[in-house]
Design a protein around this motif. Sequence first.
Motif, mmCIF file in Angstrom:
data_model
loop_
_atom_site.group_PDB
_atom_site.id
_atom_site.type_symbol
_atom_site.label_atom_id
_atom_site.label_comp_id
_atom_site.label_asym_id
_atom_site.label_seq_id
_atom_site.Cartn_x
_atom_site.Cartn_y
_atom_site.Cartn_z
ATOM 1 N N LEU A 156 0.829 -1.202 0.000
ATOM 2 C CA LEU A 156 0.000 0.000 0.000
ATOM 3 C C LEU A 156 0.867 1.257 0.000
ATOM 4 C CD1 LEU A 156 -3.069 0.402 0.033
ATOM 5 C CD2 LEU A 156 -2.929 0.731 2.494
ATOM 6 N N LYS A 157 1.967 1.223 0.731
ATOM 7 C CA LYS A 157 2.881 2.368 0.739
ATOM 8 C C LYS A 157 3.467 2.607 -0.651
ATOM 9 C CE LYS A 157 6.774 4.385 3.259
ATOM 10 N NZ LYS A 157 7.744 4.198 4.372
ATOM 11 N N ALA A 158 3.798 1.522 -1.355
ATOM 12 C CA ALA A 158 4.316 1.667 -2.720
ATOM 13 C C ALA A 158 3.287 2.332 -3.625
ATOM 14 C CB ALA A 158 4.708 0.293 -3.281
ATOM 15 N N LEU A 159 2.024 1.958 -3.460
ATOM 16 C CA LEU A 159 0.969 2.558 -4.282
ATOM 17 C C LEU A 159 0.788 4.039 -3.958
ATOM 18 C CD1 LEU A 159 -1.729 -0.279 -4.169
ATOM 19 C CD2 LEU A 159 -0.092 0.213 -5.984
ATOM 20 N N ILE A 187 -6.119 6.981 -3.050
ATOM 21 C CA ILE A 187 -4.998 6.923 -3.986
ATOM 22 C C ILE A 187 -5.549 7.264 -5.366
ATOM 23 C CG2 ILE A 187 -3.202 5.474 -5.005
ATOM 24 C CD1 ILE A 187 -3.190 3.851 -2.417
ATOM 25 N N GLU A 188 -5.217 8.447 -5.850
ATOM 26 C CA GLU A 188 -5.847 8.990 -7.056
ATOM 27 C C GLU A 188 -5.152 8.574 -8.351
ATOM 28 O OE1 GLU A 188 -8.570 10.738 -7.038
ATOM 29 O OE2 GLU A 188 -8.811 11.391 -4.951
ATOM 30 N N SER A 189 -3.904 8.108 -8.261
ATOM 31 C CA SER A 189 -3.154 7.841 -9.499
ATOM 32 C C SER A 189 -3.648 6.611 -10.245
ATOM 33 C CB SER A 189 -1.660 7.674 -9.181
ATOM 34 O OG SER A 189 -1.441 6.523 -8.384
ATOM 35 N N VAL A 190 -4.226 5.639 -9.519
ATOM 36 C CA VAL A 190 -4.648 4.379 -10.139
ATOM 37 C C VAL A 190 -5.906 4.615 -10.966
ATOM 38 C CG1 VAL A 190 -5.417 2.015 -9.724
ATOM 39 C CG2 VAL A 190 -3.617 3.019 -8.298
ATOM 40 N N LYS A 191 -5.831 4.269 -12.250
ATOM 41 C CA LYS A 191 -6.940 4.499 -13.185
ATOM 42 C C LYS A 191 -7.660 3.213 -13.592
ATOM 43 C CE LYS A 191 -5.708 8.795 -13.186
ATOM 44 N NZ LYS A 191 -6.453 9.749 -12.311
ATOM 45 N N ARG A 192 -6.949 2.072 -13.530
ATOM 46 C CA ARG A 192 -7.540 0.814 -13.992
ATOM 47 C C ARG A 192 -7.106 -0.311 -13.068
ATOM 48 N NH1 ARG A 192 -4.311 2.984 -17.345
ATOM 49 N NH2 ARG A 192 -5.065 4.415 -18.960
ATOM 50 N N ILE A 193 -8.061 -1.136 -12.663
ATOM 51 C CA ILE A 193 -7.748 -2.294 -11.826
ATOM 52 C C ILE A 193 -8.350 -3.528 -12.489
ATOM 53 C CG2 ILE A 193 -7.903 -3.344 -9.553
ATOM 54 C CD1 ILE A 193 -8.268 -0.600 -8.349
ATOM 55 N N PHE A 194 -7.471 -4.408 -12.971
ATOM 56 C CA PHE A 194 -7.897 -5.677 -13.555
ATOM 57 C C PHE A 194 -7.856 -6.729 -12.451
ATOM 58 C CE2 PHE A 194 -6.057 -3.263 -17.091
ATOM 59 C CZ PHE A 194 -7.103 -3.316 -18.001
ATOM 60 N N ILE A 195 -8.991 -7.395 -12.206
ATOM 61 C CA ILE A 195 -9.115 -8.299 -11.069
ATOM 62 C C ILE A 195 -9.478 -9.689 -11.574
ATOM 63 C CG2 ILE A 195 -10.266 -8.703 -8.860
ATOM 64 C CD1 ILE A 195 -10.995 -5.664 -8.946
ATOM 65 N N GLY A 196 -8.570 -10.641 -11.385
ATOM 66 C CA GLY A 196 -8.790 -12.011 -11.826
ATOM 67 C C GLY A 196 -8.481 -12.996 -10.722
ATOM 68 N N GLY A 197 -8.763 -14.271 -10.981
ATOM 69 C CA GLY A 197 -8.445 -15.298 -9.991
ATOM 70 C C GLY A 197 -9.521 -15.510 -8.957
ATOM 71 N N GLY A 198 -10.718 -15.000 -9.202
ATOM 72 C CA GLY A 198 -11.814 -15.175 -8.262
ATOM 73 C C GLY A 198 -12.862 -14.099 -8.461
ATOM 74 N N THR A 202 -19.774 -7.342 -4.513
ATOM 75 C CA THR A 202 -20.173 -5.935 -4.596
ATOM 76 C C THR A 202 -19.579 -5.138 -3.437
ATOM 77 O OG1 THR A 202 -22.238 -6.564 -5.668
ATOM 78 C CG2 THR A 202 -22.154 -4.381 -4.692
ATOM 79 N N LEU A 203 -19.567 -5.725 -2.255
ATOM 80 C CA LEU A 203 -19.028 -5.020 -1.090
ATOM 81 C C LEU A 203 -17.535 -4.765 -1.240
ATOM 82 C CD1 LEU A 203 -20.925 -6.860 1.795
ATOM 83 C CD2 LEU A 203 -21.283 -4.513 1.011
ATOM 84 N N LEU A 204 -16.815 -5.760 -1.732
ATOM 85 C CA LEU A 204 -15.380 -5.581 -1.927
ATOM 86 C C LEU A 204 -15.108 -4.549 -3.013
ATOM 87 C CD1 LEU A 204 -12.586 -6.464 -1.035
ATOM 88 C CD2 LEU A 204 -12.685 -8.340 -2.684
ATOM 89 N N ALA A 205 -15.919 -4.561 -4.062
ATOM 90 C CA ALA A 205 -15.772 -3.561 -5.126
ATOM 91 C C ALA A 205 -15.998 -2.155 -4.584
ATOM 92 C CB ALA A 205 -16.753 -3.851 -6.258
ATOM 93 N N ASP A 206 -16.997 -1.985 -3.712
ATOM 94 C CA ASP A 206 -17.275 -0.667 -3.128
ATOM 95 C C ASP A 206 -16.108 -0.189 -2.261
ATOM 96 O OD1 ASP A 206 -19.713 -0.614 -4.370
ATOM 97 O OD2 ASP A 206 -20.849 -1.258 -2.604
ATOM 98 N N LYS A 207 -15.536 -1.093 -1.485
ATOM 99 C CA LYS A 207 -14.381 -0.736 -0.657
ATOM 100 C C LYS A 207 -13.193 -0.346 -1.531
ATOM 101 C CE LYS A 207 -15.553 -3.855 3.188
ATOM 102 N NZ LYS A 207 -15.128 -5.069 3.943
ATOM 103 N N PHE A 212 -9.518 3.743 -4.234
ATOM 104 C CA PHE A 212 -9.061 4.129 -5.568
ATOM 105 C C PHE A 212 -10.208 4.816 -6.321
ATOM 106 C CE2 PHE A 212 -6.842 0.152 -4.373
ATOM 107 C CZ PHE A 212 -5.528 0.628 -4.319
ATOM 108 N N PRO A 213 -10.577 6.024 -5.943
ATOM 109 C CA PRO A 213 -11.795 6.658 -6.489
ATOM 110 C C PRO A 213 -11.740 6.949 -7.979
ATOM 111 C CG PRO A 213 -10.511 8.230 -5.202
ATOM 112 C CD PRO A 213 -9.898 6.889 -4.958
ATOM 113 N N ALA A 214 -10.546 7.073 -8.546
ATOM 114 C CA ALA A 214 -10.432 7.392 -9.970
ATOM 115 C C ALA A 214 -10.333 6.144 -10.841
ATOM 116 C CB ALA A 214 -9.215 8.281 -10.209
ATOM 117 N N ALA A 215 -10.363 4.963 -10.238
ATOM 118 C CA ALA A 215 -10.103 3.725 -10.980
ATOM 119 C C ALA A 215 -11.375 3.115 -11.541
ATOM 120 C CB ALA A 215 -9.406 2.716 -10.079
ATOM 121 N N ASP A 216 -11.277 2.608 -12.753
ATOM 122 C CA ASP A 216 -12.304 1.746 -13.333
ATOM 123 C C ASP A 216 -11.966 0.308 -12.972
ATOM 124 O OD1 ASP A 216 -13.750 3.781 -14.594
ATOM 125 O OD2 ASP A 216 -12.438 3.736 -16.347
ATOM 126 N N LEU A 217 -12.916 -0.406 -12.376
ATOM 127 C CA LEU A 217 -12.700 -1.797 -12.005
ATOM 128 C C LEU A 217 -13.100 -2.701 -13.166
ATOM 129 C CD1 LEU A 217 -14.097 -1.916 -8.342
ATOM 130 C CD2 LEU A 217 -11.863 -1.140 -9.170
#
Length: 415
Positions: A156-159, A187-198, A202-207, A212-217
């Motif tokens: 998280l610190k790296a991000l 963390i505003e810099s993240v724009k895209r989050i690709f989530i695989g492996g499971g 909805t709750l985890l997506a909201d968190k 990462f408010p600027a990210a498209d999941l």
Amino acid sequence: MTELADWLVWSSRSKIDQSENVGDPLGFADQTQSNSNHLRGIKMLHEIRALIQRRSSFRIQPDGPTAIKTNVGASGGLLECVTSGSSGAPKIIRRSHRSWIASFEVNANLFDLSAGDTYAVFGSLAHSLSLYGVLEAVHIGADLCLLAGLRADRQLKALQKTPITTLYVTPTQIENLITVADENLRIESVKRIFIGGGALSTLLADKCKSIFPAADLSPFYGASETSFITMANSQSPEGSVGTAYRDVEISIREATGQVTNGIGEIWVRSPYLYIGYADPVASDTRHQDGFVTVGEFGSLDQAGNLFIKGRKSRMVTIADQNVFPDEIEQFLMTHYTAGPVAVVALPDDKRGHRLAVVVAGQAHQVDLDRALQLCRKTLGAHHSPKYTFFIKDLPQLASGKLDYNAIYAWIEDQQ
């Protein structure tokens, strides 16, 4: 004295003789020179890039890539990587370079990916999800941050300190980050989050969106053998893993091979399929007329949204009913907000099996009871766990998925 950074930022455009100052937009060069892990990471990334540029066949192992000779035909080079092992013993997957390059180019067009991006991956490069993220970054010339092996707070610190735009993660890795994050962290810099492996609840997506408010999941469903099958977005119905990825054909079939509109085995045909296994061969994986199945069950709605029931290898019989622990696990993850859970099947002399839920972290009994009652009401009594165990942290594989073998062993020690 400056603090030694735990992570590596690497430019895929750098030259091999500049490895000590590779990709150093944050001034980490002097720090990484004193860290042998970073230098090994740099060397590995340069070797991977060189093998791809030469269209060589190679295998990814924990200590780096190794050139291989094979009789298997693959125009443009062959890649061998390892499955996660979440559904059994890990298997070595063989695929052509071209099969992944095709999806690199699709993603670049769909998500506006470019050399100006900085990627982060969280798992071992020996496994396909993290390796895919690394190779996509290399292909488009993006920068790269390797975060495997770090505690979640260090990741998280790296991000926070690195201008990372694109993440490739599993739901478990996202959960790990959320668990240690301050509730006000953004963390505003993240724009895209690709989530695989499971599946992503909805709750985890909201968190995730909160941090990462600027990210498209972009949660996607696939396997090491198939690569992308579906991709979801904010419009996908709850419980769905989305619709078919570009140029993917999905067929739901009964055991007889007949196409069904109900629940059946998921068969896939696409340009992204693997060539085969090196060793061993998985009994649940079968081929027919250009289609492949890895033994996963699901259904399609009329709009083409895919709903996953679970792996055939994890399906159990309870009172003569077929039950998928994966389905119950996902349901509970959607309705229990306090932390990750795992659902496993334990032997039972009368009913064949009984389900148990293993809850990570501090118990929130009221929330858990509510989720279990809703599970019983919605899915039925046989689909509701009868036993509950509490564990500090759920065991994970190097790929970032849950280690069910370790979970079973832990339960056995508790009894």
